[in-house]
Scaffold this motif. Structure first.
Motif, PDB file in Angstrom:
ATOM      1  N   ASN A  91      -0.594   4.893  11.968  1.00  0.00           N
ATOM      2  CA  ASN A  91      -1.170   3.590  12.957  1.00  0.00           C
ATOM      3  C   ASN A  91      -2.513   3.119  12.230  1.00  0.00           C
ATOM      4  O   ASN A  91      -3.083   2.008  12.579  1.00  0.00           O
ATOM      5  CB  ASN A  91      -1.861   4.606  14.041  1.00  0.00           C
ATOM      6  CG  ASN A  91      -0.519   4.827  14.974  1.00  0.00           C
ATOM      7  OD1 ASN A  91       0.272   4.054  14.580  1.00  0.00           O
ATOM      8  ND2 ASN A  91      -0.323   5.587  15.455  1.00  0.00           N
ATOM      9  N   VAL A  92      -3.056   3.963  11.100  1.00  0.00           N
ATOM     10  CA  VAL A  92      -4.546   3.815  10.342  1.00  0.00           C
ATOM     11  C   VAL A  92      -3.950   2.152   9.806  1.00  0.00           C
ATOM     12  O   VAL A  92      -4.415   1.266   9.263  1.00  0.00           O
ATOM     13  CB  VAL A  92      -5.363   4.199   9.538  1.00  0.00           C
ATOM     14  CG1 VAL A  92      -6.711   3.748   8.864  1.00  0.00           C
ATOM     15  CG2 VAL A  92      -5.669   5.149  10.241  1.00  0.00           C
ATOM     16  N   ASN A 149       0.741  -0.724  -0.219  1.00  0.00           N
ATOM     17  CA  ASN A 149      -0.066   0.093   0.096  1.00  0.00           C
ATOM     18  C   ASN A 149       0.415   1.282  -0.401  1.00  0.00           C
ATOM     19  O   ASN A 149       2.105   1.198   0.535  1.00  0.00           O
ATOM     20  CB  ASN A 149      -1.083   0.275   0.974  1.00  0.00           C
ATOM     21  CG  ASN A 149      -2.481  -0.965   0.769  1.00  0.00           C
ATOM     22  OD1 ASN A 149      -1.739  -1.843   2.016  1.00  0.00           O
ATOM     23  ND2 ASN A 149      -3.024  -0.803   0.227  1.00  0.00           N
ATOM     24  N   SER A 150       0.359   2.359   0.041  1.00  0.00           N
ATOM     25  CA  SER A 150       1.123   3.829  -0.682  1.00  0.00           C
ATOM     26  C   SER A 150       0.528   4.578   0.361  1.00  0.00           C
ATOM     27  O   SER A 150      -0.753   4.249   1.485  1.00  0.00           O
ATOM     28  CB  SER A 150       0.849   4.233  -2.131  1.00  0.00           C
ATOM     29  OG  SER A 150      -1.186   4.474  -1.502  1.00  0.00           O
ATOM     30  N   ASN A 178      -1.056  -0.111  -6.361  1.00  0.00           N
ATOM     31  CA  ASN A 178      -1.429  -0.338  -4.471  1.00  0.00           C
ATOM     32  C   ASN A 178      -2.153  -1.078  -4.146  1.00  0.00           C
ATOM     33  O   ASN A 178      -3.317  -1.358  -4.745  1.00  0.00           O
ATOM     34  CB  ASN A 178      -2.068   1.151  -3.759  1.00  0.00           C
ATOM     35  CG  ASN A 178      -1.423   2.454  -4.388  1.00  0.00           C
ATOM     36  OD1 ASN A 178      -0.403   2.833  -4.261  1.00  0.00           O
ATOM     37  ND2 ASN A 178      -2.037   3.333  -5.081  1.00  0.00           N
ATOM     38  N   PHE A 185       4.707  15.833   0.555  1.00  0.00           N
ATOM     39  CA  PHE A 185       5.295  16.588   1.292  1.00  0.00           C
ATOM     40  C   PHE A 185       6.384  16.542   1.422  1.00  0.00           C
ATOM     41  O   PHE A 185       7.023  15.643   1.420  1.00  0.00           O
ATOM     42  CB  PHE A 185       4.677  17.012   2.522  1.00  0.00           C
ATOM     43  CG  PHE A 185       2.877  16.596   2.400  1.00  0.00           C
ATOM     44  CD1 PHE A 185       2.216  18.186   1.576  1.00  0.00           C
ATOM     45  CD2 PHE A 185       1.867  16.016   1.771  1.00  0.00           C
ATOM     46  CE1 PHE A 185       0.400  18.098   1.393  1.00  0.00           C
ATOM     47  CE2 PHE A 185       0.400  16.150   1.632  1.00  0.00           C
ATOM     48  CZ  PHE A 185       0.442  16.962   0.848  1.00  0.00           C
ATOM     49  N   GLY A 196       1.347   8.589   2.228  1.00  0.00           N
ATOM     50  CA  GLY A 196       1.811  10.795   1.531  1.00  0.00           C
ATOM     51  C   GLY A 196       0.312  10.805   1.328  1.00  0.00           C
ATOM     52  O   GLY A 196       0.013  11.309   2.848  1.00  0.00           O
ATOM     53  N   GLY A 197       0.071  11.916   0.531  1.00  0.00           N
ATOM     54  CA  GLY A 197      -0.626  13.008   0.643  1.00  0.00           C
ATOM     55  C   GLY A 197      -1.989  11.922   0.251  1.00  0.00           C
ATOM     56  O   GLY A 197      -2.294  10.783   0.419  1.00  0.00           O
ATOM     57  N   ALA A 198      -3.240  12.997   0.170  1.00  0.00           N
ATOM     58  CA  ALA A 198      -4.645  12.006  -0.352  1.00  0.00           C
ATOM     59  C   ALA A 198      -4.960  11.263  -1.437  1.00  0.00           C
ATOM     60  O   ALA A 198      -6.132  10.783  -1.300  1.00  0.00           O
ATOM     61  CB  ALA A 198      -5.740  13.953   0.025  1.00  0.00           C
ATOM     62  N   THR A 199      -3.856  11.610  -2.377  1.00  0.00           N
ATOM     63  CA  THR A 199      -4.601  10.283  -3.714  1.00  0.00           C
ATOM     64  C   THR A 199      -3.983   8.954  -2.573  1.00  0.00           C
ATOM     65  O   THR A 199      -4.072   8.703  -3.781  1.00  0.00           O
ATOM     66  CB  THR A 199      -3.311  11.303  -4.363  1.00  0.00           C
ATOM     67  OG1 THR A 199      -2.018  11.350  -3.990  1.00  0.00           O
ATOM     68  CG2 THR A 199      -3.972  12.067  -5.124  1.00  0.00           C
ATOM     69  N   ARG A 200      -2.821   8.890  -2.054  1.00  0.00           N
ATOM     70  CA  ARG A 200      -2.665   7.530  -1.977  1.00  0.00           C
ATOM     71  C   ARG A 200      -3.448   6.693  -0.571  1.00  0.00           C
ATOM     72  O   ARG A 200      -4.583   7.056   0.204  1.00  0.00           O
ATOM     73  CB  ARG A 200      -1.138   7.919  -0.513  1.00  0.00           C
ATOM     74  CG  ARG A 200       0.310   8.516  -1.115  1.00  0.00           C
ATOM     75  CD  ARG A 200       0.031   8.391  -2.677  1.00  0.00           C
ATOM     76  NE  ARG A 200       1.303   9.220  -2.938  1.00  0.00           N
ATOM     77  CZ  ARG A 200       1.807   8.994  -4.364  1.00  0.00           C
ATOM     78  NH1 ARG A 200       1.832   8.333  -5.173  1.00  0.00           N
ATOM     79  NH2 ARG A 200       2.261   9.933  -5.154  1.00  0.00           N
ATOM     80  N   ASP A 201      -2.880   5.585  -0.565  1.00  0.00           N
ATOM     81  CA  ASP A 201      -3.891   4.483   0.179  1.00  0.00           C
ATOM     82  C   ASP A 201      -4.246   5.218   1.840  1.00  0.00           C
ATOM     83  O   ASP A 201      -5.193   5.270   1.937  1.00  0.00           O
ATOM     84  CB  ASP A 201      -3.550   3.346   0.349  1.00  0.00           C
ATOM     85  CG  ASP A 201      -3.620   2.451  -0.722  1.00  0.00           C
ATOM     86  OD1 ASP A 201      -4.139   2.541  -1.786  1.00  0.00           O
ATOM     87  OD2 ASP A 201      -2.277   1.438  -0.480  1.00  0.00           O
ATOM     88  N   TYR A 202      -3.041   5.742   2.303  1.00  0.00           N
ATOM     89  CA  TYR A 202      -2.645   5.915   3.681  1.00  0.00           C
ATOM     90  C   TYR A 202      -2.528   7.167   4.248  1.00  0.00           C
ATOM     91  O   TYR A 202      -1.377   7.452   3.262  1.00  0.00           O
ATOM     92  CB  TYR A 202      -2.699   4.973   4.331  1.00  0.00           C
ATOM     93  CG  TYR A 202      -3.569   3.621   4.688  1.00  0.00           C
ATOM     94  CD1 TYR A 202      -4.175   2.723   6.094  1.00  0.00           C
ATOM     95  CD2 TYR A 202      -2.443   2.406   3.830  1.00  0.00           C
ATOM     96  CE1 TYR A 202      -4.651   2.303   6.084  1.00  0.00           C
ATOM     97  CE2 TYR A 202      -3.127   1.564   3.770  1.00  0.00           C
ATOM     98  CZ  TYR A 202      -4.345   1.114   4.583  1.00  0.00           C
ATOM     99  OH  TYR A 202      -5.131   0.391   4.447  1.00  0.00           O
ATOM    100  N   THR A 203      -2.780   8.221   4.441  1.00  0.00           N
ATOM    101  CA  THR A 203      -2.330   9.131   5.497  1.00  0.00           C
ATOM    102  C   THR A 203      -1.462   9.253   6.795  1.00  0.00           C
ATOM    103  O   THR A 203      -1.067  10.342   7.694  1.00  0.00           O
ATOM    104  CB  THR A 203      -3.053  10.589   5.547  1.00  0.00           C
ATOM    105  OG1 THR A 203      -3.942  10.731   6.312  1.00  0.00           O
ATOM    106  CG2 THR A 203      -3.559  10.870   3.712  1.00  0.00           C
ATOM    107  N   SER A 204      -2.278   7.942   7.252  1.00  0.00           N
ATOM    108  CA  SER A 204      -2.079   7.856   8.541  1.00  0.00           C
ATOM    109  C   SER A 204      -1.483   5.893   9.095  1.00  0.00           C
ATOM    110  O   SER A 204      -1.663   5.188   8.584  1.00  0.00           O
ATOM    111  CB  SER A 204      -3.408   7.615   9.133  1.00  0.00           C
ATOM    112  OG  SER A 204      -2.521   6.837  10.612  1.00  0.00           O
TER     113      SER A 204
END
Lengths: 146, 343
Positions: free
Chosen positions: B27-28, B14-15, B331, B52, B17-25
């Motif tokens: 821990n999630v 999974n990816s 992804n 970023f 990074g920013g909002a276009t990726r799978d995860y931004t957290s």
């Protein structure tokens, strides 16, 4: 005149939307468990639109907010429950009566009751005002509300 | 031939990074992948993007069921990694209040080629990595600027269980210790081919158990480079003071880097303190590998994280180049490769 109020930050919080099955080692997250806490970013990733519920919280200092993702620990190195703190969904529904309990536990449903997400960009277009932690967040280890 | 960067035999990627990726957290992602990886027959890999300049994030890896073939790992996506110089790659710059930024309770967890910084205001000593389960590995990472504006300090890596290892990494300017080795009595932690530069207390702090250091370069750490301790099995280390432990180690050395004032701690080809003085770890009994911080092959083995005179990282490590990881950016895809496991 003395100032008696305190100003707290607003935090983006990810809650588990459902009970996850045991992974063979320990109990995984349960519905309502607090998984992630961060200062406001204003967007979420593609897989974060359905696996967790995003909500804004306030009412704790930085140093008190971060422990909300800690596990229930036994001794120094051992833990048996994935997360110590949670917001029980039943409690959340009391605070937000329009919460759809069927949709929130549906793994296929990208249901985000507390924010309107742009489907293309993942940006949060609108958010429900922050909830206060007191009386909403439950400490499973101490069996009490904070 | 074996890279220090090894991924699960098969895995779901999974990816991040920013909002276009799978995860931004982080821990999630952790929560979604905290499963029985062994029975599933898939590891889980999170690949970070430089959408970023850095990410203010942390993770508590809460003990997925793993083994040597199926585990969790975090790495940069192809082309997103550093060049061996701080500030050039996928970076997690944490400013939160948790004591442990990467809090690892997974056996066999791996972090590859990521940059980390830490800023905190605390009276205690937070650490960037806490490796609390066996066989956790930090490879090719740059940890720098561990700053505590309070009364405490910041440690780089805390190796707290048996068979944890840090390899090919730079740990620079921690206000506390670079690496604390604290496995229980009878257990061993390992440090191979790392460069530890200018940390506020010392480079390596042996606390308990046994610490095996091989090809570790420690330079200008404030109190001392290595403390006294049980370094049985260590060899070919180098220090700027008189503390380098083990056989064939070099003390009171002067090192020459490519551009230290600008944070480039690759060894200069003119270096006389560490270049060509390492022990060959190609067939090491615990962790056999052959590549440096940039993914370049060690020719004559050196002390520290770099084989001097090679082209440098360019944002891609050896495994990425060999395994064609440039094609793995999709992804959630299932990936497999035939590489062996490093231990």
């Amino acid at each position: 005149m003395p100032q008696t109020f305190r100003r707290y930050g607003v935090w983006e919080v990810a809650l588990s939307a459902r009970d996850e099955p045991n992974n063979g080692v320990h109990e995984r997250v349960q519905a309502g468990d607090i998984i992630a806490i961060r200062r406001q970013l204003g967007y979420v990733g593609r897989k974060e639109r359905s696996s967790v519920v995003w909500i804004l919280l306030t009412g704790l200092d930085d140093s008190d907010m971060y422990p909300l993702i800690h596990p229930v620990e036994e001794g120094n190195d051992v833990f048996f429950d994935k997360r110590r703190y949670c917001i029980p969904l039943t409690r959340l529904k009391q605070a937000f009566p329009s919460l759809d309990m069927a949709r929130i536990t549906d793994r296929q449903d990208a249901y985000q009751p507390f924010c309107l997400l742009d489907e293309d960009t993942g940006y949060m277009l609108t958010m429900h005002p922050p909830f206060h932690v007191q009386g909403l967040v439950y400490d499973k280890s101490m069996a009490r509300w904070i | 031939m074996q890279s220090a960067r090894q991924l699960p035999v098969t895995y779901i990627e999974n990816s991040y990074g920013g909002a276009t990726r799978d995860y931004t957290s982080l821990n999630v992602w952790e929560s979604d992948t905290d499963t029985n990886l062994v029975t599933e027959g898939n590891g889980k890999v999170l690949s970070g993007y430089k959408d970023f300049p850095s990410y203010d994030d942390e993770i508590f890896l809460g003990a997925a069921n793993t083994d040597a073939s199926y585990f969790r790992a975090i790495q940069p996506a192809p082309g997103e990694g550093h060049t061996g110089v701080p500030g050039t790659g996928f970076k997690i710059a944490y400013t939160g209040a948790s004591d442990k930024q990467i809090n690892c309770f997974d056996h066999y967890f791996r972090a590859h080629d990521i940059e980390f910084t830490r800023t905190v205001n605390s009276a205690s000593a937070p650490r960037i990595f806490f490796l609390g389960r066996t066989n956790a590995k930090v490879v090719g990472c740059l940890l720098y600027d561990g700053i505590n504006t309070g009364a405490g300090s910041v440690h780089g890596i805390y190796q707290d269980d048996d068979k944890c290892i840090t390899v090919d990494s730079l740990i620079k300017n921690m206000s506390g210790v670079g690496i604390v080795s604290n496995p229980a009595a009878g257990f061993t932690s390992y440090i191979y081919n790392c460069t530890l530069q200018g940390n506020g207390v010392r480079a390596v702090d042996h606390s308990s158990g046994t610490t095996v250091c091989k090809n570790v370069l420690a330079n200008a750490n404030v109190s001392e480079d290595f403390n006294a301790g049980t370094y049985t099995g260590s060899s070919n280390n180098a220090s700027s003071d008189a503390t380098a432990p083990g056989t064939s180690s070099r003390i009171n050395q002067t090192f020459t880097f490519v551009d230290a004032p600008n944070n480039d701690f690759h060894l200069s080809t003119s270096d006389a303190g560490a270049k060509d003085f390492g022990v060959d770890l190609n067939a090491d009994a615990f962790f056999a590998f052959n590549d440096d911080i940039d993914g370049d092959l060690f020719a004559t083995w050196d002390i520290g994280f770099d084989e001097p005179g090679t082209p440098g990282g360019g944002g891609g490590h050896l495994l990425g180049r060999l395994a064609g990881n440039g094609g793995l950016a999709g992804n959630g895809g299932l990936v497999s490769y035939g590489g062996g496991l490093a231990g």
